[in-house]
Write an enzyme that holds these catalytic residues in place. Sequence first.
Site, PDB file in Angstrom:
ATOM      1  N   VAL A  14       0.833  -1.208   0.000  1.00  0.00           N
ATOM      2  CA  VAL A  14       0.000   0.000   0.000  1.00  0.00           C
ATOM      3  C   VAL A  14       0.866   1.257   0.000  1.00  0.00           C
ATOM      4  CG1 VAL A  14      -1.805   1.281   1.213  1.00  0.00           C
ATOM      5  CG2 VAL A  14      -1.879  -1.219   1.135  1.00  0.00           C
ATOM      6  N   GLU A 127     -10.149   6.207   5.458  1.00  0.00           N
ATOM      7  CA  GLU A 127     -11.002   5.622   4.415  1.00  0.00           C
ATOM      8  C   GLU A 127     -10.463   4.287   3.919  1.00  0.00           C
ATOM      9  OE1 GLU A 127     -13.926   4.806   2.464  1.00  0.00           O
ATOM     10  OE2 GLU A 127     -14.079   6.983   2.691  1.00  0.00           O
ATOM     11  N   VAL A 130     -11.258   0.357   5.300  1.00  0.00           N
ATOM     12  CA  VAL A 130     -12.411  -0.497   5.009  1.00  0.00           C
ATOM     13  C   VAL A 130     -12.627  -0.571   3.503  1.00  0.00           C
ATOM     14  CG1 VAL A 130     -14.896  -0.823   5.321  1.00  0.00           C
ATOM     15  CG2 VAL A 130     -13.525   0.105   7.198  1.00  0.00           C
ATOM     16  N   GLY A 185      -1.349 -15.392  -3.043  1.00  0.00           N
ATOM     17  CA  GLY A 185      -1.091 -14.223  -2.208  1.00  0.00           C
ATOM     18  C   GLY A 185      -2.345 -13.557  -1.667  1.00  0.00           C
ATOM     19  N   ASP A 199     -10.776 -10.185  10.339  1.00  0.00           N
ATOM     20  CA  ASP A 199     -10.510  -9.032   9.470  1.00  0.00           C
ATOM     21  C   ASP A 199     -11.814  -8.305   9.126  1.00  0.00           C
ATOM     22  OD1 ASP A 199      -8.715  -7.562   7.365  1.00  0.00           O
ATOM     23  OD2 ASP A 199     -10.385  -8.360   6.190  1.00  0.00           O
ATOM     24  N   LYS A 203     -13.403  -4.300  10.171  1.00  0.00           N
ATOM     25  CA  LYS A 203     -14.005  -3.342   9.241  1.00  0.00           C
ATOM     26  C   LYS A 203     -15.464  -3.054   9.603  1.00  0.00           C
ATOM     27  CE  LYS A 203     -10.951  -5.229   5.693  1.00  0.00           C
ATOM     28  NZ  LYS A 203     -10.871  -6.141   4.530  1.00  0.00           N
TER      29      LYS A 203
END
Length: 434
Positions: A14, A127, A130, A185, A199, A203
């Site tokens: 990211v 932002e 999620v 992956g 996970d 969220k």
Amino acid sequence: MNPVKVGICGLGTVGGGTFNVLQRNAEEISRRAGRGIEVAQIAMRTPKPQFQTTGIAITNDVFEVATNPEIDIVIELVGGYTVARELVLKAIENGKHVVTANKALIAVHGNEIFAKAREKGVIVAFEAAVAGGIPVIKAIREGLSANRINWVAGIINGTGNFILTEMREKGRTFEDVLAEAQALGYAEADPTFDVEGIDAAHKLTILASIAFGIPLQFDKAYTEGITKLTTADVNYAEALGYRIKHLGVARSTASGIELRVHPTLIPADRLIANVNGVMNAVMVNGDASGSTLFYGAGAGMEPTASSVVADLVDVVRAMTSDPENRVPHLAFQPDSLSAHPILPIEACESSYYLRIQAKDHPGVLAQVASILSERGINIESIMQKEVEEHDGLVPMILLTHRVVEQNINDAIAALEALQGVVGPVVRIRVEHLN
């Protein structure tokens, strides 16, 4: 105006995507933000020669970014709970705005972080925490701000959705698809957070707080994984006109807030039931807007970077505005958050799919129906598969009308007590999402 100086902490997937987007779209981003945005410092553990970082200060100490007086905004992309929490709090303490994609951090420590940010008059934007590139937080917090939100339901973990899609479309087993997801992956070597719903619960906790104006309460979210689902359950659901999805549901009721992640049967004609592969989707029902669906890439380098940079633009726009008039972190003013309780799963109400392994003898169906009826459980439909006998038991598939979960639990316990007549009962919740 002078450019805003940004420090990126973490240049992984990211972080790298964020850096690339900022460099590639610098002019367009500047036009939208009203001033330039300059990456002035990057913290990364190992060199990344694939990125052109000439002229940018490089460090392997993330806290150096948080204390650098030249930095206006810290982008936290290191992940996890501990270091990330310390980094964000240090940045806030030093008067810096923060942008993060860390859903676990916000879900678990968000109340503390937002309180500190309010005290210091800075923004924490999240932002990207999620649904990756889907701007669903902004949509609920701003675009749907006229509404009383009734419920939010989402496919918010791509790994689980990929597994269930492959099981339905190709008849593969859970274990087989999970191994492929790890090879591709999509899933970690330890896939627990994905396949057990943790996970997604991170969220969903964030979405529920924004939708209903309640504090973040991850510890009260109910989670149930998909590891026990079989291809038989997927096929039975299909025969009944449903698809199984690993769904996060947050619903406001008169008694409290339902906050739950679990396998769910959804009618096959619903748009969200046709979200396949690694894609994400969030459905929001408001009293004025009705139901709206937000669909897109829930992860990945540039989809997630898209949300990170969008937050960055919002922060830059807000830097010259009155702090008291900024959009609140959780949509509602901090002193207006509700104490509406989170309901235990036993108090939540749903329809149910039950797969009951039972003796194919006269009177067994009557026994099953009697146990359900005594607990106020009405049967909507029933399907029996005599040709699939196993250990002298055949599967009986029932769909029920809506009922409180405690009644279903009591009924399952009573059914499984009929030893030799009924085997283990599989239960999956059903949501029609009208």
